[in-house]
Design an enzyme around this catalytic site. Structure first.
Site, PDB file in Angstrom:
ATOM      1  CB  CYS A 222      -0.860   0.055   1.079  1.00 42.15           C
ATOM      2  SG  CYS A 222      -1.678  -1.388   1.749  1.00 42.15           S
TER       3      CYS A 222
ATOM      4  CB  CYS B 263      -6.173  -1.555  -3.047  1.00 43.42           C
ATOM      5  SG  CYS B 263      -6.686   0.223  -3.498  1.00 43.42           S
TER       6      CYS B 263
END
Lengths: 141, 253
Positions: B169, B214
């Site tokens: 991330c 994601c």
């Protein structure tokens, strides 16, 4: 032909085929069948295949807004030899340990891989060779 | 040659930049003018269709206890500040509780009703309504004391390179924020507007749905809804967004 038949299995197997790194290159092709630049373009430009265009700009007019994350692939065939390109696709961490570029033909160090992708490299050996053949044709006019 | 050397230096720099080295920007700041205009105007913001459903649910007596949210909490305006401090470490339960989970704990424990289903209009509506009460307030979660370990677990997950594409991330949302990924601008990845109406979904979605996208994007295993690590990650994201204000219900491309 035996090597060619073994290829799809190699990508599905837990480990990849052996290759030899010389300097910052893998000079010897991973497959007996020569890379095909036409198929290679589809690998590199396919958002879901190579995923390269997520990060790289290049001669890909179908990408209306070019990516800005990684070096532009225009002229990469002038800057790098086929062996250098091959190494960067197989595992670009061998050039830069911190790179954001995924290793396309290595399972080393991967964690929390989704079930659908577990134990498989992003590309097969033949797809790597096809992409190398295509990228080698990208010369600065 | 100069090009790849320069890029390598840049990639190294980006990989080592700490969070917060850039000015904090909400996903709103990175969205186009049409999206921002939709979020700015409650009449144009489609998320308000869900907020209206949430208002009806707030008053409805439910479950074995036959009580509504309003019976215990009064007017929904009394919820001001709640979303700004969630997720929060719940000492009695010994774990982090997200706003969605808090709502469902009220359902099961105090109303004697079934938990609302993930991504249902009812759960999105009630969390959007409660979130709206904190709109404009700074995100301010508790990160000290018992919460500290959870924040640290969330941060470790945020920094973990994972999935077949081996990305974290942090690489995208700290290092590459502002860059164009396949034509879309990578936001800093703050979670201060959830639940959101997303044009690409043509609907409303929770933060869990966003995080799932994601994670699947990097070909990683998504986090389960009841995985404690999900709540820890959501708490870390809120801590990371400190200084931004609550935008709920947001609109995103």
């Amino acid at each position: 032909m035996a090597a060619v038949v073994a290829l799809p299995a190699a990508a599905a197997a837990p480990s990849t085929m052996a290759f030899e790194v010389v300097g910052d290159a893998i000079p010897v092709a991973l497959t007996a069948e020569p890379g095909d630049p036409v198929r290679g373009r589809a690998v590199v430009a396919g958002r879901q295949v190579g995923t390269c265009v997520l990060c790289h700009a290049g001669p890909f007019p179908e990408e209306r807004v070019p990516a800005t994350i990684a070096p532009d692939l225009h002229g990469v065939g002038d800057r790098l030899s086929a062996g250098q390109i091959r190494l960067r696709l197989v595992d670009s961490r061998l050039v830069n340990a911190e790179t954001v570029m995924p290793a396309y033909y290595s399972l080393d160090g991967l964690v929390r891989v989704g079930a659908a992708w577990r134990g498989r490299t992003v590309l097969t050996a033949q797809q790597i060779e096809d992409a190398v053949a295509f990228l080698s044709t990208l010369k600065e006019e | 040659m100069w090009r790849s050397a320069w890029c390598r230096a840049l990639a190294l720099l980006l990989a080592t930049l700490p969070a917060g080295a850039q000015e904090k920007r909400s996903g709103y700041d990175d969205a186009g003018p049409q999206v921002r205009a939709m979020q700015d105007d409650d009449m144009a913001n489609p998320a308000f269709l869900w907020v209206r459903q949430g208002e009806a649910l707030w008053e409805r007596r439910e479950g074995m206890a036959g009580r509504s949210c309003a019976d215990c909490h009064g007017a929904v305006e009394g919820m001001r500040g709640v979303a700004a401090r969630h997720p929060e470490f719940d000492a009695a339960r010994g774990r982090v509780v997200t706003l969605e989970q808090r709502v469902n704990l009220c359902r099961t424990d105090y109303q004697g009703a079934a938990a609302l289903a993930p991504e249902s209009d009812a759960l999105l509506g009630i969390t959007a309504l409660v979130g709206l009460q904190s709109r404009g307030m700074p995100v301010a979660v508790e990160v000290e004391g018992a919460a500290a370990a959870a924040v640290a677990r969330g941060e470790a997950f945020f920094r973990l390179r994972q999935g077949q594409l081996n990305l974290s991330c942090a690489q995208c949302h700290d290092g590459l924020a502002g860059q164009s990924l396949a034509g879309s601008r990578i936001p800093q990845g703050h979670a201060n507007a959830y639940p959101i109406y997303r044009l690409e979904w043509q609907g409303m979605g929770s933060l869990h749905r966003r995080l799932r996208a994601c994670l699947v994007g990097v070909r990683a295993e998504p986090l389960g809804r009841d995985d404690g690590l999900l709540a820890d990650l959501e708490l870390f994201l809120a801590a990371r967004a400190a200084g931004l204000v609550v935008e709920t219900p947001g609109v995103r491309p």
